[in-house]
Write a protein that holds these residues in place. Structure first.
Motif, PDB file in Angstrom:
ATOM      1  N   UNK A  57      76.221  46.779  25.413  1.00  0.00           N
ATOM      2  CA  UNK A  57      74.920  46.711  24.685  1.00  0.00           C
ATOM      3  C   UNK A  57      74.596  46.194  23.392  1.00  0.00           C
ATOM      4  N   UNK A  58      75.222  45.654  22.444  1.00  0.00           N
ATOM      5  CA  UNK A  58      74.183  45.454  21.301  1.00  0.00           C
ATOM      6  C   UNK A  58      74.396  43.580  20.970  1.00  0.00           C
ATOM      7  N   UNK A  59      73.652  43.661  20.721  1.00  0.00           N
ATOM      8  CA  UNK A  59      73.015  42.422  20.827  1.00  0.00           C
ATOM      9  C   UNK A  59      74.379  41.339  19.482  1.00  0.00           C
ATOM     10  N   UNK A  60      74.749  40.756  19.889  1.00  0.00           N
ATOM     11  CA  UNK A  60      75.751  39.683  19.199  1.00  0.00           C
ATOM     12  C   UNK A  60      75.149  38.257  18.380  1.00  0.00           C
ATOM     13  N   UNK A  61      75.012  38.273  17.323  1.00  0.00           N
ATOM     14  CA  UNK A  61      74.530  36.500  16.476  1.00  0.00           C
ATOM     15  C   UNK A  61      75.575  36.057  16.425  1.00  0.00           C
ATOM     16  N   UNK A  62      76.004  34.617  16.755  1.00  0.00           N
ATOM     17  CA  UNK A  62      77.256  33.607  16.154  1.00  0.00           C
ATOM     18  C   UNK A  62      76.034  33.304  15.553  1.00  0.00           C
ATOM     19  N   UNK A  63      76.668  33.619  14.193  1.00  0.00           N
ATOM     20  CA  UNK A  63      75.630  32.722  12.965  1.00  0.00           C
ATOM     21  C   UNK A  63      76.462  31.544  12.476  1.00  0.00           C
ATOM     22  N   UNK A  64      76.598  30.680  13.610  1.00  0.00           N
ATOM     23  CA  UNK A  64      76.727  28.926  13.725  1.00  0.00           C
ATOM     24  C   UNK A  64      76.379  27.900  12.714  1.00  0.00           C
ATOM     25  N   UNK A  65      74.823  28.544  11.644  1.00  0.00           N
ATOM     26  CA  UNK A  65      73.591  27.922  11.261  1.00  0.00           C
ATOM     27  C   UNK A  65      74.621  26.107  11.804  1.00  0.00           C
ATOM     28  N   UNK A  66      73.600  26.405  12.434  1.00  0.00           N
ATOM     29  CA  UNK A  66      73.311  24.866  13.221  1.00  0.00           C
ATOM     30  C   UNK A  66      73.118  23.496  12.287  1.00  0.00           C
ATOM     31  N   UNK A  67      73.659  22.574  12.023  1.00  0.00           N
ATOM     32  CA  UNK A  67      72.558  21.941  11.418  1.00  0.00           C
ATOM     33  C   UNK A  67      72.509  20.262  12.631  1.00  0.00           C
ATOM     34  N   UNK A  68      73.669  20.109  13.066  1.00  0.00           N
ATOM     35  CA  UNK A  68      72.793  19.208  14.663  1.00  0.00           C
ATOM     36  C   UNK A  68      73.974  18.930  15.421  1.00  0.00           C
ATOM     37  N   UNK A  69      73.962  18.089  16.579  1.00  0.00           N
ATOM     38  CA  UNK A  69      74.710  18.824  17.872  1.00  0.00           C
ATOM     39  C   UNK A  69      74.006  19.608  18.027  1.00  0.00           C
ATOM     40  N   UNK A  70      72.953  19.973  18.111  1.00  0.00           N
ATOM     41  CA  UNK A  70      72.105  21.130  18.132  1.00  0.00           C
ATOM     42  C   UNK A  70      72.538  21.916  19.456  1.00  0.00           C
ATOM     43  N   UNK A  71      72.036  21.692  21.047  1.00  0.00           N
ATOM     44  CA  UNK A  71      72.267  21.696  21.499  1.00  0.00           C
ATOM     45  C   UNK A  71      73.891  21.756  22.253  1.00  0.00           C
ATOM     46  N   UNK A  72      74.165  20.954  21.824  1.00  0.00           N
ATOM     47  CA  UNK A  72      75.906  21.408  22.561  1.00  0.00           C
ATOM     48  C   UNK A  72      75.915  22.606  22.126  1.00  0.00           C
ATOM     49  N   UNK A  73      75.928  23.146  20.077  1.00  0.00           N
ATOM     50  CA  UNK A  73      76.709  24.828  19.860  1.00  0.00           C
ATOM     51  C   UNK A  73      76.336  25.089  20.217  1.00  0.00           C
ATOM     52  N   UNK A 133      77.377  35.098  23.117  1.00  0.00           N
ATOM     53  CA  UNK A 133      75.883  35.111  21.398  1.00  0.00           C
ATOM     54  C   UNK A 133      74.498  36.019  22.311  1.00  0.00           C
ATOM     55  N   UNK A 134      73.958  36.375  21.874  1.00  0.00           N
ATOM     56  CA  UNK A 134      72.949  36.565  22.584  1.00  0.00           C
ATOM     57  C   UNK A 134      71.726  35.693  21.247  1.00  0.00           C
ATOM     58  N   UNK A 135      72.319  35.196  20.596  1.00  0.00           N
ATOM     59  CA  UNK A 135      71.380  34.662  19.502  1.00  0.00           C
ATOM     60  C   UNK A 135      72.345  33.496  18.307  1.00  0.00           C
ATOM     61  N   UNK A 136      71.472  32.485  17.860  1.00  0.00           N
ATOM     62  CA  UNK A 136      72.849  31.540  17.214  1.00  0.00           C
ATOM     63  C   UNK A 136      71.484  31.479  16.195  1.00  0.00           C
ATOM     64  N   UNK A 137      72.337  31.020  15.088  1.00  0.00           N
ATOM     65  CA  UNK A 137      71.148  30.395  13.607  1.00  0.00           C
ATOM     66  C   UNK A 137      71.666  29.282  13.980  1.00  0.00           C
ATOM     67  N   UNK A 138      70.463  28.671  13.254  1.00  0.00           N
ATOM     68  CA  UNK A 138      69.870  26.979  12.665  1.00  0.00           C
ATOM     69  C   UNK A 138      69.806  27.373  11.094  1.00  0.00           C
ATOM     70  N   UNK A 139      69.997  26.676  11.036  1.00  0.00           N
ATOM     71  CA  UNK A 139      70.208  26.577   8.825  1.00  0.00           C
ATOM     72  C   UNK A 139      68.235  25.535   8.986  1.00  0.00           C
TER      73      UNK A 139
END
Length: 220
Positions: free
Chosen positions: A53-69, A78-84
């Motif tokens: 029931x919780x929103x889960x963020x993966x703080x991956x700090x994506x910089x490249x290979x965005x689609x794959x990561x 993950x419900x959300x992912x972080x991108x620099x």
């Protein structure tokens, strides 16, 4: 106003216990970058499985290979992912395409940028739904200098960046992170972020549940 619990340096069992203890007050659970490095994306899967029931963020700090990561993060729950914010528009586009297909969210991290507000407007136009800025508060709870607030070329006074972000955004939401706790939550809330990211002030509190409750009460 949402409360986001950031998990950075705990073992899996401790993370799950902390979320269980604070779940009545925490809206978003962030599996922080250090924890992703230490434990891998399996940590995201464990957290989402235990607390669906919780929103889960993966703080991956994506910089490249965005689609794959991004796809890997979403596949692990993950419900959300972080991108620099420093990442290219092409990287953001790739992440956003995957997020749209999978019904997930993208968070832009503006820390350390020379022109954070202009970049925020660009990212909002691309479709990023949330932008995160540093609070400008130091480890002792006091405000830092303008330069320390946003990185090497900062020009904003502490918390001014958050206020400016709220003024320039029309659809995306603002979030704030950085040494936020019970001693300074009032001044952070006054700047009206949509989401407040808190880690040690909860995780290292003598009573994490009480700390989370008191922080959440300030956000009403």
């Amino acid at each position: 106003m949402r409360l986001q619990l950031t998990l950075d340096a705990l073992r899996l069992e401790d993370c799950l216990d902390l979320i269980l203890d604070t779940r009545d007050y925490v809206d978003v659970v962030e599996v922080g970058y250090p924890l992703l490095v230490e434990e891998g994306l399996s940590m995201v899967r464990h957290v989402k499985h235990a607390f669906p029931d919780k929103v889960v963020l993966a703080d991956a700090k994506v910089f490249h290979s965005g689609g794959y990561v991004a796809r890997k993060c979403f596949d692990y729950g993950a419900d959300a992912v972080s991108v620099l914010g420093l990442a290219s528009d092409q990287t953001f586009d790739a992440v956003l395409r995957v997020a749209e297909v999978m019904g997930r969210c993208v968070v832009g991290d503006l820390a350390g940028m020379a022109g954070p507000l202009s970049r925020a407007v660009e990212l909002e136009a691309l479709g990023v739904g949330e932008l995160v800025v540093p609070s400008g508060l130091g480890a002792d709870g006091h405000e830092l200098s303008a330069v320390s607030d946003v990185g090497e070329a900062g020009t904003f006074a502490p918390l001014e960046l958050l206020r400016g972000l709220n003024e320039c955004l029309t659809s995306a939401q603002s979030a704030v992170v950085g040494h936020i706790g019970l001693d300074n939550i009032a001044q952070v809330v006054a700047a009206r972020p949509a989401c407040v990211l808190v880690g040690r002030a909860i995780a290292q509190a003598d009573d994490p549940r009480a700390a989370a409750a008191r922080l959440k009460a300030q956000m009403a």
